[in-house]
Enzyme design. Structure first.
Site, PDB file in Angstrom:
ATOM      1  N   CYS A   2       0.864  -1.180   0.000  1.00  0.00           N
ATOM      2  CA  CYS A   2       0.000   0.000   0.000  1.00  0.00           C
ATOM      3  C   CYS A   2       0.903   1.233   0.000  1.00  0.00           C
ATOM      4  CB  CYS A   2      -0.845   0.026   1.263  1.00  0.00           C
ATOM      5  SG  CYS A   2      -1.870  -1.427   1.463  1.00  0.00           S
ATOM      6  N   ARG A  27       1.745   1.289  -6.153  1.00  0.00           N
ATOM      7  CA  ARG A  27       1.896   0.280  -5.080  1.00  0.00           C
ATOM      8  C   ARG A  27       0.569  -0.379  -4.751  1.00  0.00           C
ATOM      9  NH1 ARG A  27       6.543   0.910  -2.057  1.00  0.00           N
ATOM     10  NH2 ARG A  27       5.594  -0.093  -0.270  1.00  0.00           N
ATOM     11  N   TRP A  74      -3.671  -1.630  -1.296  1.00  0.00           N
ATOM     12  CA  TRP A  74      -3.612  -2.901  -2.023  1.00  0.00           C
ATOM     13  C   TRP A  74      -4.139  -3.930  -1.025  1.00  0.00           C
ATOM     14  CZ3 TRP A  74      -3.022  -4.939  -6.682  1.00  0.00           C
ATOM     15  CH2 TRP A  74      -2.780  -6.301  -6.776  1.00  0.00           C
ATOM     16  N   ASN A 100       0.627  -0.379   6.029  1.00  0.00           N
ATOM     17  CA  ASN A 100       1.056  -1.216   4.900  1.00  0.00           C
ATOM     18  C   ASN A 100       1.682  -2.465   5.513  1.00  0.00           C
ATOM     19  OD1 ASN A 100       1.928  -2.276   2.475  1.00  0.00           O
ATOM     20  ND2 ASN A 100       3.877  -1.179   2.533  1.00  0.00           N
ATOM     21  N   GLY A 101       1.123  -3.649   5.173  1.00  0.00           N
ATOM     22  CA  GLY A 101       1.684  -4.899   5.727  1.00  0.00           C
ATOM     23  C   GLY A 101       0.576  -5.875   6.076  1.00  0.00           C
ATOM     24  N   GLU A 481       6.517 -21.579 -19.945  1.00  0.00           N
ATOM     25  CA  GLU A 481       6.491 -20.229 -19.359  1.00  0.00           C
ATOM     26  C   GLU A 481       7.682 -19.409 -19.846  1.00  0.00           C
ATOM     27  OE1 GLU A 481       4.470 -18.381 -17.994  1.00  0.00           O
ATOM     28  OE2 GLU A 481       5.656 -16.814 -17.031  1.00  0.00           O
ATOM     29  N   LYS A 485       7.378 -15.866 -21.868  1.00  0.00           N
ATOM     30  CA  LYS A 485       8.046 -14.632 -21.429  1.00  0.00           C
ATOM     31  C   LYS A 485       8.807 -14.015 -22.602  1.00  0.00           C
ATOM     32  CE  LYS A 485       6.278 -13.684 -18.442  1.00  0.00           C
ATOM     33  NZ  LYS A 485       5.229 -14.584 -18.336  1.00  0.00           N
ATOM     34  N   GLU A 488       6.390 -12.684 -25.395  1.00  0.00           N
ATOM     35  CA  GLU A 488       5.579 -11.530 -24.985  1.00  0.00           C
ATOM     36  C   GLU A 488       6.338 -10.225 -25.069  1.00  0.00           C
ATOM     37  OE1 GLU A 488       2.570 -11.602 -21.567  1.00  0.00           O
ATOM     38  OE2 GLU A 488       4.247 -12.852 -20.896  1.00  0.00           O
ATOM     39  N   HIS A 504       9.605 -35.577 -32.356  1.00  0.00           N
ATOM     40  CA  HIS A 504       8.392 -35.816 -33.192  1.00  0.00           C
ATOM     41  C   HIS A 504       8.037 -34.579 -34.001  1.00  0.00           C
ATOM     42  CE1 HIS A 504       7.850 -39.569 -31.018  1.00  0.00           C
ATOM     43  NE2 HIS A 504       8.218 -38.897 -29.952  1.00  0.00           N
ATOM     44  N   LYS A 603      -2.601  -5.994 -19.518  1.00  0.00           N
ATOM     45  CA  LYS A 603      -2.282  -6.676 -18.259  1.00  0.00           C
ATOM     46  C   LYS A 603      -3.397  -7.634 -17.865  1.00  0.00           C
ATOM     47  CE  LYS A 603       0.016  -7.866 -14.716  1.00  0.00           C
ATOM     48  NZ  LYS A 603       1.089  -8.856 -14.968  1.00  0.00           N
TER      49      LYS A 603
HETATM   50  C1  AGP Z   1       1.478 -13.502 -18.720  1.00  0.00           C
HETATM   51  O1  AGP Z   1       2.768 -12.932 -18.733  1.00  0.00           O
HETATM   52  C2  AGP Z   1       0.519 -12.733 -19.621  1.00  0.00           C
HETATM   53  N1  AGP Z   1       0.415 -11.362 -19.213  1.00  0.00           N
HETATM   54  C3  AGP Z   1      -0.836 -13.422 -19.768  1.00  0.00           C
HETATM   55  O2  AGP Z   1      -0.630 -14.681 -20.361  1.00  0.00           O
HETATM   56  C4  AGP Z   1      -1.586 -13.643 -18.443  1.00  0.00           C
HETATM   57  O3  AGP Z   1      -0.956 -14.643 -17.690  1.00  0.00           O
HETATM   58  C5  AGP Z   1      -3.004 -14.120 -18.790  1.00  0.00           C
HETATM   59  O4  AGP Z   1      -3.652 -13.100 -19.518  1.00  0.00           O
HETATM   60  C6  AGP Z   1      -3.832 -14.466 -17.539  1.00  0.00           C
HETATM   61  O5  AGP Z   1      -3.971 -13.328 -16.730  1.00  0.00           O
HETATM   62  P1  AGP Z   1      -4.567 -13.522 -15.239  1.00  0.00           P
HETATM   63  O6  AGP Z   1      -3.571 -14.353 -14.491  1.00  0.00           O
HETATM   64  O7  AGP Z   1      -4.691 -12.136 -14.704  1.00  0.00           O
HETATM   65  O8  AGP Z   1      -5.883 -14.229 -15.353  1.00  0.00           O
END
Ligand code: AGP
Length: 608
Positions: A2, A27, A74, A100-101, A481, A485, A488, A504, A603
């Site tokens: 927070c 934050r 938060w 905050n905590g 993953e 990364k 993206e 394969h 996001k």
């Molecule tokens: C992950 O780096 C991406 N931003 C994206 O795949 C994300 O994980 C996905 O949109 C799911 O988001 P959420 O965890 O908020 O549901």
């Protein structure tokens, strides 16, 4: 996390406080509030949503006040509502507090305070603090704060004001950052320097266990035990933008480096060492229900889907319960088969992903218990779940998820431990796992020290336009993953594959222009992975290996090795993902990409 700001001085406090918490909005931003000391006592105003909602509530009214505190929240305990927003006040409306905590023993304190006649208004852990201070108040605000904090377990950064002490502010720190700003005839306190940098660059950083008494012209710092401290005054040279990123070039890099701390927050208060069992009260499932469980369906998107795949390995191995992991977007449109004693688990950092929310609603429609594993408290998925676990990773600003992923995996490890201990895991096995869990944050810290080494590897490969990521077993989802990364944030085409599957098809792609990242840890399938490495090398492939510290053999077989410490096999994803996060980050920066806001991405995908 927070945002906290306090002011005591000669200027009007309201604009200073609002501007200060706006600097801290990164934050936490689900609700906000302000307390001003006016001639008629404490004026408290709060709102849900971003700070601009609080400004709307306050309007242009001038409150004659040179003394106040403000907070941007938060949420960790208690949904983001106006009632739960900070500041919180005592029953006499004479003391106001922002925090905050996480107060770990707030339930015990709350029960004690209720027995003392306190009527609670909120669902927060924070409210116990202001009532405890009131209970300990005997005329000196700082002494009351010190005495109250001796009864508190957990983390806090707090600021306290009172209508009984005009022009005095008390601040205290344990585990959550707090800084005192020193001005001319005015002083400040805040969660970080960005909230006060336009007014002063002379600051005192409070240490854990310290309490500050602040007036417009003076300040004193003691320990909670009232031992006087002579603090060091620092001159801050950072720019504001740098401060919000705490000196990191991007939020993503900051969040990668926050992981030791966020993993500690995820674990905090959730380990019963004596019983070797995790404690997850939020699941809202009785032990009998957990015992009757026959099947778990996990549903998510993107990175959260990857953590779900890791959870499948953990839960099936430790509890022998069948787990299936579904893309939420697929799950919601096919006619899934539900059997009795099935639990549905939605994983979502934002708690707002449309497909995951729809999948959760589909499960609930079928009468299935639906749980949420979520980061944002009070988000739609959290509110519509029958129970769940908050991952406590703090706001994740970078679009590419990093710290939320490792906190999701950590919570899934706790769930696997809990279900395993209710079935086949002995106390000793549970204790052994928890012992390894407690070492993870420091081990992540150790790997983060390799960032420069990983940057040199990125230098070699950042111009390549295709990558292959390989892993086996519980590290296959980590390969997925790592590839995501890179995709993206650097816009390089990268694929994650089970290492054996390479034969394969994808092996046709291998040549010196296709770097291959292989997770090759000392585990039961190590020899198999070494064979896959040989197959890649035989086709002039270039290999970056993530390997276990002490494995010298692999160094002769590959082009680059990034070593990670040994841990409990099912916990290795928490460590093997760190180099992949850093590799993707450094390559993206070298390619001039907008790391925190990659093109075409959001996001939170709140549309289908
Ligand atoms: C992950 O780096 C991406 N931003 C994206 O795949 C994300 O994980 C996905 O949109 C799911 O988001 P959420 O965890 O908020 O549901």
């Amino acid at each position: 996390m927070c945002g906290i700001v306090g002011y005591v001085g000669y200027r009007q406090a309201k604009p200073i406080l609002l501007a200060g918490i706006k600097r801290l909005e990164y934050r936490g931003y689900d609700s906000a509030g302000i307390a001003l000391l006016t001639e008629s006592g404490l004026m408290v105003s709060k709102s849900v949503g971003k700070i601009k909602m609080l400004e709307k509530v306050l309007g242009d009214r001038e409150y004659k006040s040179t003394h106040g505190i403000a907070h941007t929240r938060w949420a960790t305990h208690g949904e983001p509502t106006e009632v739960n927003a900070h500041p919180h006040i005592d029953q006499n409306s004479e003391i106001a507090l922002i925090h905050n905590g996480i107060i770990e023993n707030y339930r015990t304190l709350k029960e004690y305070l209720i027995r003392q006649g306190v009527n609670f208004k909120t669902d927060t852990d924070t409210e116990v603090l202001v009532h405890l201070i009131r209970l300990n108040y005997k005329g000196d605000l700082t002494s009351a704060v010190r005495d109250a904090l001796t009864q508190v377990d957990g983390t806090y950064g707090i600021a306290v004001i009172s209508s009984m002490h005009p022009n005095l502010m008390v601040a205290a720190r344990m585990g959550s950052p707090l800084v005192v700003g020193l001005g001319e005839k005015e002083n400040f306190v805040a969660s970080d320097v960005s909230a006060m940098l336009e007014h002063t660059n002379r600051v005192v950083y409070l240490e854990d266990g310290e309490v500050a008494t602040i007036t417009p012209t003076d300040y004193e710092i003691t320990t909670i035990q009232n031992v006087k401290i002579t603090p060091e005054i620092n001159e801050v040279s950072w720019t504001l933008d740098m401060i919000e990123k705490e000196g990191y070039d991007h939020f993503m890099l900051k969040e990668i480096h926050e992981q030791p701390s966020t993993l500690r927050n995820t674990i905090r208060g959730r380990l019963n060492l004596d019983e070797g069992i995790a404690r997850l009260n939020g699941l809202n499932l009785q032990y009998e229900e957990l015992h009757r469980l026959k099947r778990i369906i996990i549903s998510a998107c993107g990175t959260s889907w990857h953590s779900g795949l890791i959870g499948e390995y953990m839960i099936e191995e430790l509890s022998r319960l069948p787990v299936e992991v579904e893309y939420a977007s697929e799950f919601r449109y096919r006619s899934p088969i539900f059997s009795e004693n099935t639990v549905f688990l939605a994983i979502s950092q934002s708690g707002e992903t449309a497909d995951t929310l729809a999948a959760l609603r589909e499960a609930k429609k079928r009468g299935i218990t639906a749980l949420g594993l979520v980061n944002v408290v009070g988000s739609t998925i959290a509110r519509e779940s029958d129970g769940g676990v908050y991952i406590h990773a703090g706001p994740e600003i970078g679009v590419a998820s990093t710290k939320a992923f490792t906190s999701q995996v950590m919570v899934l490890a706790l769930i696997a431990n809990l279900l395993g201990r209710m079935r086949h895991l002995s106390v000793q096995q549970g204790q052994e796992m928890i012992d390894y869990i407690q070492k993870i944050p420091d081990q992540v810290e150790h790997i983060l020290q390799k960032s420069e080494e990983i940057k040199q590897i990125a230098e070699v490969y950042h111009k390549n336009n295709n990558f292959l990521y390989l892993g086996r077993g519980i590290n296959y989802p980590v390969a997925l993953e790592g590839a995501l990364k890179l995709k993206e944030i650097s816009y390089i085409h990268a694929e994650g594959y089970p290492a054996a599957e390479m034969k394969h098809g994808p092996i046709a792609l291998i040549d010196q222009n296709m770097p291959v990242v292989v997770i090759a840890l000392k585990d039961p399938v190590y020899d198999k992975v070494m064979s896959n490495i040989a197959e890649v090398k035989a086709r002039n492939g270039r290999i970056i290996a993530i390997a276990t510290e002490g494995d010298r053999e692999i160094a002769e077989r590959v082009d680059h090795v990034i070593y990670i410490p040994q841990t409990f096999r099912l916990l290795t994803p928490l460590l093997s993902v760190i180099p992949l996060q850093l590799l993707a980050y450094h390559i993206a920066v070298m390619r001039g990409c907008h790391v925190d806001q990659p093109r075409n991405l959001a996001k939170s995908v709140t549309v289908e």
